[in-house]
Motif scaffolding. Structure first.
Motif, mmCIF file in Angstrom:
data_model
loop_
_atom_site.group_PDB
_atom_site.id
_atom_site.type_symbol
_atom_site.label_atom_id
_atom_site.label_comp_id
_atom_site.label_asym_id
_atom_site.label_seq_id
_atom_site.Cartn_x
_atom_site.Cartn_y
_atom_site.Cartn_z
ATOM 1 N N UNK A 153 0.744 -1.077 0.122
ATOM 2 C CA UNK A 153 -0.043 -0.037 -0.071
ATOM 3 C C UNK A 153 0.758 1.115 -0.125
ATOM 4 N N UNK A 154 0.717 2.004 -1.086
ATOM 5 C CA UNK A 154 1.678 3.394 -1.215
ATOM 6 C C UNK A 154 0.779 4.237 -0.244
ATOM 7 N N UNK A 155 1.672 4.804 0.451
ATOM 8 C CA UNK A 155 1.128 6.050 1.476
ATOM 9 C C UNK A 155 1.778 7.406 1.517
ATOM 10 N N UNK A 156 1.192 8.350 0.888
ATOM 11 C CA UNK A 156 1.890 9.754 0.653
ATOM 12 C C UNK A 156 1.910 10.242 1.990
ATOM 13 N N UNK A 157 2.861 10.955 2.564
ATOM 14 C CA UNK A 157 3.117 11.254 3.823
ATOM 15 C C UNK A 157 2.356 12.692 4.157
#
Length: 275
Positions: A153-157
């Motif tokens: 799962x990609x998670x933008x900070x």
């Protein structure tokens, strides 16, 4: 046996398709036989790379009829310049713009788990199967998640994405746990900090995610050490329909971050492939 990896998130616009396309091309460059599956009603992955051949059938036939070979289209490897690799990069295209497949899965008794069993037919053909998903909860996302050995799962900070990851993704895992009784356990989830910039806010959110997501998930979620930096190269390479690790050396030399990022990500997710 092919490794099935699903790139998923309950939030849209976080970079799932870009990540799937670039990871798939990088693995093909390592000599792996890779199949991409576009399980999103918005067929962005289906047009990410140029195609050498297009099958008459696609995702709908794969899931509803169990059609495997007749649903695979071929990506033009010469156009994306993977070099001398003996790998393969094929794709099952998305063909469900109206969401009819979602309803079929919802109203079919084994709808959510059948894709897992269908994909086993690729075990002798491919080394890795990568599934791209829509950024919303629904039967099609459930089917893709339950078909995978490993979730990414990609998670933008940024705070909204971080909250949705912690809330929505944990909720999805809990909701799908009973499917283990039907032979489709939810695989372990790896979170990937995506579009990581150098701000103090991004570093704070990354630190909090690494600290907070482990306990409530009881070890089901791990935030990877690898991060994908915020860089224009991913957008530029997508425009040119080539992988970022092939595009960046033209701009920045052989130590470009795209190749380094894909190498590090592969090393954490699939260490046996990097050797």
């Amino acid at each position: 046996m092919a490794i099935k990896l699903c790139v998923c998130s309950t939030k849209g616009g976080v970079g799932k398709t870009t990540l799937t396309a670039n990871l798939g091309a990088y693995l093909a460059g390592l000599g792996q036989r890779v199949l991409l599956i576009d399980a999103d009603v918005q067929p962005t992955l289906s047009s990410y790379y140029p195609l050498a051949s297009i099958s008459d059938k696609a995702l709908t036939a794969l899931i509803t009829d169990g059609e495997t070979g007749s649903t695979v289209s071929t990506i033009d490897l010469s156009s994306i310049e993977l070099g001398e690799s003996e790998g393969a990069l094929d794709i099952v295209l998305s063909d469900d713009p109206d969401g009819a497949l979602q309803n079929w899965i919802l109203h079919t008794p084994d709808g959510r788990v059948r894709l897992r069993h269908i994909l086993s037919e690729y075990d002798d053909i491919y080394d890795v199967v990568l599934l791209d998903t829509q950024g919303a909860v629904g039967p099609l996302q459930d089917a893709a998640v339950l078909s995978a050995d490993l979730l990414l799962s990609p998670i933008p900070p940024e705070i909204l994405s971080a909250r949705e990851f912690a809330r929505g993704t944990l909720g999805m895992i809990d909701r799908l746990k009973p499917m283990a009784a039907l032979g489709a356990p939810v695989g372990p989830l790896r979170g990937l900090l995506y579009r990581m910039d150098r701000t103090a806010d991004a570093r704070t959110i990354a630190r909090e995610l690494r600290r907070e997501t482990y306990e409530p998930s009881k070890g089901q979620i791990t935030i990877l050490e690898t991060t994908v930096p915020a860089t224009v190269a991913y957008r530029e390479s997508a425009t040119r329909q080539i992988p970022v690790h092939c595009w960046e050396p033209r701009r920045n030399g052989p130590t470009a971050s795209g190749a380094e990022t894909m190498r590090a990500l592969t090393g954490e997710l699939l260490p046996h492939l990097e050797g």
